[in-house]
Design a protein around this motif. Structure first.
Motif, PDB file in Angstrom:
ATOM      1  N   GLN A 183      38.680  25.253  41.540  1.00  0.00           N
ATOM      2  CA  GLN A 183      38.626  26.524  41.652  1.00  0.00           C
ATOM      3  C   GLN A 183      38.607  27.113  40.214  1.00  0.00           C
ATOM      4  O   GLN A 183      37.827  27.833  39.532  1.00  0.00           O
ATOM      5  N   TYR A 194      37.333  41.080  49.961  1.00  0.00           N
ATOM      6  CA  TYR A 194      37.784  40.921  48.311  1.00  0.00           C
ATOM      7  C   TYR A 194      38.494  42.203  47.945  1.00  0.00           C
ATOM      8  O   TYR A 194      38.631  42.579  46.789  1.00  0.00           O
ATOM      9  N   TRP A 227      29.117  34.510  53.742  1.00  0.00           N
ATOM     10  CA  TRP A 227      30.460  34.912  54.134  1.00  0.00           C
ATOM     11  C   TRP A 227      30.714  36.061  54.599  1.00  0.00           C
ATOM     12  O   TRP A 227      31.874  36.146  55.632  1.00  0.00           O
ATOM     13  N   HIS A 237      27.726  34.777  49.021  1.00  0.00           N
ATOM     14  CA  HIS A 237      28.445  35.908  49.440  1.00  0.00           C
ATOM     15  C   HIS A 237      28.119  36.772  50.853  1.00  0.00           C
ATOM     16  O   HIS A 237      28.962  37.057  51.538  1.00  0.00           O
ATOM     17  N   PHE A 251      38.667  35.240  48.095  1.00  0.00           N
ATOM     18  CA  PHE A 251      39.033  33.736  47.304  1.00  0.00           C
ATOM     19  C   PHE A 251      40.016  33.328  48.129  1.00  0.00           C
ATOM     20  O   PHE A 251      41.121  33.918  48.567  1.00  0.00           O
ATOM     21  N   ASN A 288      27.748  39.464  41.740  1.00  0.00           N
ATOM     22  CA  ASN A 288      28.066  38.785  43.095  1.00  0.00           C
ATOM     23  C   ASN A 288      27.088  37.870  43.535  1.00  0.00           C
ATOM     24  O   ASN A 288      27.212  36.851  43.946  1.00  0.00           O
ATOM     25  N   ASP A 289      25.714  38.339  43.455  1.00  0.00           N
ATOM     26  CA  ASP A 289      24.730  37.500  43.863  1.00  0.00           C
ATOM     27  C   ASP A 289      24.445  36.301  42.842  1.00  0.00           C
ATOM     28  O   ASP A 289      24.118  35.284  43.247  1.00  0.00           O
ATOM     29  N   VAL A 304      32.330  31.338  35.995  1.00  0.00           N
ATOM     30  CA  VAL A 304      32.355  32.723  36.260  1.00  0.00           C
ATOM     31  C   VAL A 304      32.519  33.649  34.877  1.00  0.00           C
ATOM     32  O   VAL A 304      32.046  34.478  34.796  1.00  0.00           O
ATOM     33  N   ALA A 307      33.344  27.723  52.209  1.00  0.00           N
ATOM     34  CA  ALA A 307      33.106  27.089  50.849  1.00  0.00           C
ATOM     35  C   ALA A 307      33.939  26.024  50.229  1.00  0.00           C
ATOM     36  O   ALA A 307      34.214  26.033  49.027  1.00  0.00           O
ATOM     37  N   SER A 361      27.825  33.849  43.199  1.00  0.00           N
ATOM     38  CA  SER A 361      27.777  33.109  44.668  1.00  0.00           C
ATOM     39  C   SER A 361      26.503  32.508  44.764  1.00  0.00           C
ATOM     40  O   SER A 361      26.350  31.859  45.978  1.00  0.00           O
ATOM     41  N   MET A 381      36.911  29.798  49.121  1.00  0.00           N
ATOM     42  CA  MET A 381      36.998  31.071  49.758  1.00  0.00           C
ATOM     43  C   MET A 381      37.716  30.977  51.197  1.00  0.00           C
ATOM     44  O   MET A 381      37.973  29.851  51.642  1.00  0.00           O
TER      45      MET A 381
END
Length: 240
Positions: free
Chosen positions: A174, A127, A38, A35, A157, A27-28, A182, A229, A31, A233
């Motif tokens: 995306q 999420y 957000w 995150h 998302f 995640n870190d 990703v 974003a 993003s 998101m």
């Protein structure tokens, strides 16, 4: 090789059981740490206060629940709920390092938590809605759990509206990011297929306006979806 089918509760639970050990790190990385920003915006909407009883549905490894708990102490409490056991084990471990925080954990389905109606002063879901078999039923259960006037924030998302040219451009960006950034990064951790699921799950996820309509149908008095974003998101702000 396993297939993670969006909308299949057993498959989705299995996915999160497998990715739990690397979830926070990825995640870190994926993003660039955004995150956390957000999630702060979600917290700003909920506006947690000391003494409140809050829920973190689909709480995963507990990062958001920990922040909520710090806001409601000492008389308040936070209950983190998740269907998968592995993320909850990590959440409990993290909470043990901050034992002064008023936290509890429950393994349960967010579609049918078994918790009392009108028992929460607010709730977060980060999420999670996209991964439920029935997002409309998930919003209905969320509304059932909230006291009148309580606020909830649903972060996920964003599925851009395919009816507009701008939405189609955002969707194309995306897809590009998911496929070229990703999934390749996750593949280095042996989780490429797990993160390829993101694109599949977005195909069945309601757009922002559809989420607003579902929330109103579930009985929320206020429902506003805000793109974040650059529209990649989205934050659904709710009031019971």
């Amino acid at each position: 090789m396993a297939t993670f089918r969006p909308g299949d509760p057993a498959a989705v639970t299995d996915l999160f059981e497998q990715i739990a050990p690397r979830y926070d790190q990825l995640n870190d990385l994926l993003s660039l740490g955004l995150h956390r920003l957000w999630k702060r915006q979600a917290l700003h909407w909920i506006a947690p206060r000391p003494g409140q009883q809050l829920l973190d549905l689909c709480c995963g490894t507990g990062d958001l629940a920990l922040v909520l708990a710090a806001k409601v102490r000492p008389e308040g409490s936070v209950l983190g709920v998740d269907a998968a056991a592995a993320p909850l084990r990590l959440a409990r471990q993290r909470a043990a390092d901050q034992s002064w925080l008023p936290l509890r954990w429950l393994q349960a389905d967010a579609l049918a938590t078994g918790l009392p109606a009108a028992s929460a002063d607010g709730a977060a879901m980060a999420y999670g809605l996209r991964n439920l078999a029935d997002p409309a039923a998930g919003l209905a259960e969320l509304r059932r759990l909230l006291r009148p006037g309580a606020r909830a924030a649903v972060l996920d998302f964003n599925r851009p509206d395919p009816a507009s040219a701008a939405g189609r451009r955002r969707a194309a960006l995306q897809r590009l990011l998911l496929r070229r950034v990703v999934v390749p990064v996750a593949s280095r951790a042996g989780l490429g297929e797990h993160y390829a699921y993101l694109e599949q799950s977005l195909e069945r996820f309601p757009t922002g306006s559809e989420q607003e309509a579902l929330a109103r149908g579930a009985g929320f008095s206020h429902a506003r979806h805000r793109p974040l974003a650059g529209g990649l998101m989205g934050l659904l702000e709710l009031a019971a």
